[in-house]
Write a protein that holds these residues in place. Sequence first.
Motif, short mmCIF file in Angstrom:
data_model
loop_
_atom_site.label_atom_id
_atom_site.label_comp_id
_atom_site.label_asym_id
_atom_site.label_seq_id
_atom_site.Cartn_x
_atom_site.Cartn_y
_atom_site.Cartn_z
N THR A 484 125.34 19.92 3.74
CA THR A 484 125.85 18.59 3.37
C THR A 484 124.75 17.55 3.16
O THR A 484 125.03 16.46 2.65
N CYS A 538 132.23 17.77 -0.17
CA CYS A 538 133.06 16.69 -0.74
C CYS A 538 133.42 15.66 0.34
O CYS A 538 133.31 14.45 0.13
N ASN A 541 130.28 13.65 1.46
CA ASN A 541 129.92 12.62 0.48
C ASN A 541 130.85 11.41 0.58
O ASN A 541 130.43 10.25 0.49
N ALA A 542 132.14 11.66 0.80
CA ALA A 542 133.10 10.56 0.94
C ALA A 542 132.80 9.73 2.18
O ALA A 542 132.86 8.49 2.16
N ARG A 544 129.86 9.45 3.68
CA ARG A 544 128.59 8.75 3.46
C ARG A 544 128.79 7.48 2.65
O ARG A 544 128.23 6.42 2.95
N GLN A 545 129.59 7.58 1.59
CA GLN A 545 129.80 6.44 0.70
C GLN A 545 130.68 5.36 1.32
O GLN A 545 130.57 4.19 0.99
N SER A 546 131.55 5.77 2.25
CA SER A 546 132.50 4.82 2.83
C SER A 546 131.95 4.12 4.07
O SER A 546 132.47 3.08 4.48
N ARG A 548 129.58 2.00 6.75
CA ARG A 548 128.78 0.79 6.65
C ARG A 548 127.29 1.13 6.70
O ARG A 548 126.90 2.24 7.07
N LYS A 549 126.48 0.11 6.35
CA LYS A 549 125.03 0.35 6.31
C LYS A 549 124.47 0.74 7.68
O LYS A 549 123.58 1.57 7.78
N LEU A 580 137.35 5.15 6.32
CA LEU A 580 136.82 6.49 6.06
C LEU A 580 137.97 7.48 5.81
O LEU A 580 137.93 8.29 4.87
N ASN A 583 139.70 6.89 2.40
CA ASN A 583 138.85 7.28 1.26
C ASN A 583 138.77 8.79 1.10
O ASN A 583 138.73 9.30 -0.02
N GLN A 587 140.39 11.42 -2.13
CA GLN A 587 139.59 12.36 -2.90
C GLN A 587 140.42 13.60 -3.23
O GLN A 587 141.26 14.04 -2.44
#
Length: 640
Positions: A484, A538, A541-542, A544-546, A548-549, A580, A583, A587
């Motif tokens: 991943t 998959c 990635n979801a 990671r993108q969702s 916070r910093k 999270l 999101n 997908q």
Amino acid sequence: MSVAKSPILSRLKIDNRLPTPKGVALEVINLTQREEASNHDIVRLISADPALSARVIKAANVLLTNPSRPIATITDAVTVLGVRALRQLVLGISLIVDYRHGPCKQFDYPHFWAHSLLTGIAAKHLAARARLAVAEEIFVLGLLGNIGQLALATAYPDEYGDVLEQAKDKALDELCRQERDNFDCDQAELSEAILADMHFPRIFQALAHDFRQPESSKMTEGSREWRLLHLLHVASLVADACLASAAERGKLVAKLRPQAACVAIETDQLIEIGDACVRDWLDWLELLNMGMVHIPPFAELLNQSDAAVPAIEVPLWAHADQADYKMRVLVFEDDHAMLVLLEAMLKAAGHEVLVARNDAEAMRIVEQQHPQLVIAGWAMPKMDGISLCRRLREDPERHDMYVIILTMQESMDRLVEAFEAGADDYLVKPVAQKVFFARLRAAQRVVRLQEELAFDREQLLRFSKDLAASNERLQRLALTDALTELPNRRFAMERLEQEWALSKRGSRALSCMMVDIDYFKPVNDKFGHQAGDEALKCVANALRQSARKQDVVCRYGGEEFLVICPDSGIDAAWQCAERLRMNVAAQKFRSLEADIGLTVSIGVAQKKEGVASIEELLSRADECLYAAKQGGRNRTVSEK
């Protein structure tokens, strides 16, 4: 066979055609060769010839520069000069007086004696400066060093006149060749034989043979004899330059300067010696009633060099075939003749030569061309060699340049000063070629080792950087999940320990989430492990993108993920978890057979009172995750 038993010398003596002193002078020569002869006998014999007495007294005063008191009597002359020097002086004076003219019409007797006299005068001053020989004796050697030519012209006037005509305007080599063809010997060989017959020291005999062409001598370079030979050669060149016509003088001066440098006579010293020669020359002209020849001041004479400096003959370096390592060498010297000499020797060794005559030029070359070796004269205007050496040592980028200092004196104090200033080596003028090449070879070894060490340091630095990069990559791989590309469990635990310590120290909030993919096993069973891997990627990635910093998303193992939430209480963490989850649910994972919807269940726990360790925090989050699974999946459960 001894040179004194030379066939032509024997014939000349038998035929009484050898230039010899006459009258009282001859008796003085014979008397001084007897062991039982006393100074009183010599004084009485010389005094019998008033003209000879006057000349000997005047000559002694001229030869003895700055005596404690003037020599007024023959007794004083004998006492001060010594018997051997007196005998040689009487011999020289008598030959000049008796052979001022001769039967060979093509032979210029006045020029011969003028040249011989100037050679003797110059040799005396050069020897006095170099402290190589008794000045009075070296004067007589310079005066009579070419007596063989006088003998050939006097004994064979017609035959030798023809030889002079044939060799007119040709090099000395050609004249000597024709002399050997016609008389079975040349002027150098006959000069040596005559001086041997006159009981001159053996070294003087050898010097008379070689001084006109010192390059053919077999004397050991750098030895006292070798230095005397070249000193006598320079004296002869001084005479050549003084007596030459204005048209020829420039070429002869150009030849004189580098040869003077070979015996460590620099331009200012050469001017001083030349002016002293001119002063003595005038005294000798008056003493011997010779014709006046005008000689300009020596500084003016040296400035008449209108020809290029002739190439200096430098023997091929013994290590030239091994000198595959060529150096950039800066020569910092203001004396032109010494500069030319050093440049010729360095080029003979195959090195690149950079020349500087002043401090500005030297520093510009150092800045722009980075020489590996610096050869610097000690006495220089403004910044001398020692100052340059100190300046180089103060600069970290140039402190490893190899520096050789040129000095006129090999005194202990001066050498200590040079080495304390940072010099690596020194050379004493005159610079002998064999010694120069040997020290150059030593410098080359050191410079090459320095270059190799610098290269090794550079390689080690590059290797160190490469190793650091490799270690960083390995570290990153060790802490990253290969599938991943999220941080792995090991990283997650280390980061959670750091965040736990920061939270404890600063009383900051800390929460974490345990995330698990719902119904993941049926995906593997139905669509295969490759599809399962793609599903994991998959979801990762979801997440990671969702996130916070400040959140850290990690793969915890299997289909489980851990999200660390610094500075987040339970409510903020729950809201983030819901984002999270939604999101991921939005997908659609596309496999080869169908689109698959994936969901996750999330358990959220917070560090608070009663949670004593990281393990307990994770255990609470795991319990909440289990509750989410039990509650129907695709939901978030947090602590109350």
